[in-house]
Design a protein around this motif. Structure first.
Motif, PDB file in Angstrom:
ATOM      1  N   UNK A  24       0.826  -1.212   0.000  1.00 43.04           N
ATOM      2  CA  UNK A  24       0.000   0.000   0.000  1.00 43.04           C
ATOM      3  C   UNK A  24       0.858   1.259   0.000  1.00 43.04           C
ATOM      4  N   UNK A  25       1.852   1.281   0.891  1.00 45.89           N
ATOM      5  CA  UNK A  25       2.706   2.465   1.010  1.00 45.89           C
ATOM      6  C   UNK A  25       3.533   2.697  -0.244  1.00 45.89           C
ATOM      7  N   UNK A  26       4.024   1.624  -0.853  1.00 44.95           N
ATOM      8  CA  UNK A  26       4.860   1.780  -2.049  1.00 44.95           C
ATOM      9  C   UNK A  26       4.053   2.314  -3.226  1.00 44.95           C
ATOM     10  N   UNK A  27       2.817   1.872  -3.359  1.00 44.48           N
ATOM     11  CA  UNK A  27       1.964   2.386  -4.440  1.00 44.48           C
ATOM     12  C   UNK A  27       1.690   3.874  -4.244  1.00 44.48           C
ATOM     13  N   UNK A  28       1.309   4.261  -3.016  1.00 47.15           N
ATOM     14  CA  UNK A  28       0.978   5.660  -2.746  1.00 47.15           C
ATOM     15  C   UNK A  28       2.215   6.553  -2.827  1.00 47.15           C
ATOM     16  N   UNK A  29       3.324   6.105  -2.259  1.00 47.60           N
ATOM     17  CA  UNK A  29       4.539   6.918  -2.297  1.00 47.60           C
ATOM     18  C   UNK A  29       5.065   7.047  -3.723  1.00 47.60           C
ATOM     19  N   UNK A  30       4.885   6.007  -4.541  1.00 47.80           N
ATOM     20  CA  UNK A  30       5.298   6.085  -5.941  1.00 47.80           C
ATOM     21  C   UNK A  30       4.461   7.102  -6.701  1.00 47.80           C
ATOM     22  N   UNK A  31       3.152   7.082  -6.484  1.00 49.29           N
ATOM     23  CA  UNK A  31       2.280   8.060  -7.139  1.00 49.29           C
ATOM     24  C   UNK A  31       2.652   9.483  -6.734  1.00 49.29           C
ATOM     25  N   UNK A  32       2.858   9.689  -5.441  1.00 48.86           N
ATOM     26  CA  UNK A  32       3.225  11.019  -4.950  1.00 48.86           C
ATOM     27  C   UNK A  32       4.599  11.434  -5.461  1.00 48.86           C
ATOM     28  N   UNK A  33       5.540  10.501  -5.437  1.00 51.45           N
ATOM     29  CA  UNK A  33       6.891  10.807  -5.878  1.00 51.45           C
ATOM     30  C   UNK A  33       6.974  11.121  -7.355  1.00 51.45           C
ATOM     31  N   UNK A  34       6.261  10.364  -8.171  1.00 48.55           N
ATOM     32  CA  UNK A  34       6.256  10.608  -9.613  1.00 48.55           C
ATOM     33  C   UNK A  34       5.638  11.968  -9.922  1.00 48.55           C
ATOM     34  N   UNK A  35       4.493  12.254  -9.298  1.00 50.36           N
ATOM     35  CA  UNK A  35       3.825  13.530  -9.536  1.00 50.36           C
ATOM     36  C   UNK A  35       4.706  14.707  -9.104  1.00 50.36           C
ATOM     37  N   UNK A  36       5.342  14.576  -7.949  1.00 47.89           N
ATOM     38  CA  UNK A  36       6.195  15.652  -7.441  1.00 47.89           C
ATOM     39  C   UNK A  36       7.432  15.850  -8.312  1.00 47.89           C
TER      40      UNK A  36
END
Length: 226
Positions: A24-36
């Motif tokens: 769960x955390x890796x999916x969300x952090x990846x989405x946030x990291x890519x967008x940022x």
């Protein structure tokens, strides 16, 4: 303790919980990291240096400091914590969600830095060519930028998953060590060693070593192929 007398449910529960939190955390952090990373790489944001420094802080801060700050921000005395408790009828802290949040915070810098490097390596002549024929920014990102940065995306996700899987300090501070609810493998190992249960500690340690080894091996193969 022999293999026949091992409590397999006790062994598997923290592993399952760790994998669920990490996924769960890796999916969300990846989405946030890519967008940022995409946002920061394509525009001149005011205060960019300060913002990027803040993004990378969890990499250098002690995990207990990160956990304490999260405890203050999300605790029952903060307005965020109070709002979340009203919304979900339960506090954030000492919950499964708190473990996910802690993992997102510590994994995000790895995703951001990896994707920032990936976006910088793109041939922007292709991006400009797509824009010149009328492609929108979303179309450019979806069909040009993201496919070209895909190897970096895979690496970022694997690193995020591995970091989330091994998170201990911040998770212990904000999520605690509740068996069957918030007890991940790192906290389970800590408790097992503290109580002298070396057999369980070794089994959990071996499981983490195997999973982490496979993740790093996969990351290394992706980097070599790219």
């Amino acid at each position: 303790m022999s293999m026949m007398s091992i409590d397999w449910a006790q062994l598997w529960t923290p592993i399952r919980l760790s994998l669920q939190v990490a996924l769960t955390a890796s999916i969300l952090s990846t989405l946030l990291g890519v967008a940022s990373a995409w946002r920061m790489s394509r525009s001149k944001v005011k205060g960019k240096v300060l913002l990027e420094t803040a993004f990378l802080l969890p990499l250098v801060l002690p995990p207990t400091v990160v956990g304490f700050l999260l405890l203050v921000v999300l605790g029952r005395r903060s307005w965020i914590g109070q709002f979340a408790e009203w919304l979900f009828s339960a506090p954030i802290i000492f919950s499964w969600g708190a473990a996910v949040i802690a993992s997102i915070v510590v994994a995000f810098p790895l995703v951001y830095q990896t994707m920032k490097t990936g976006f910088r390596g793109i041939d922007y002549q292709l991006v400009d060519a797509a824009r010149s024929i009328g492609a929108s920014e979303w179309q450019v990102f979806r069909y040009i930028t993201l496919p070209l940065a895909f190897p970096s995306l895979i690496t970022a996700y694997i690193l995020s998953f591995a970091r989330s899987l091994g998170e201990f300090g911040a998770t212990l501070m904000i999520a605690g060590n509740i068996p069957g609810k918030t007890q991940t493998v790192p906290t389970a190992i800590f408790v097992a060693v503290d109580s002298g249960n070396m057999t369980m500690a070794w089994l959990w340690t071996i499981s983490m070593v195997v999973i982490s080894f496979l993740l790093l091996l996969l990351t290394g193969r992706r980097r070599t192929s790219s």
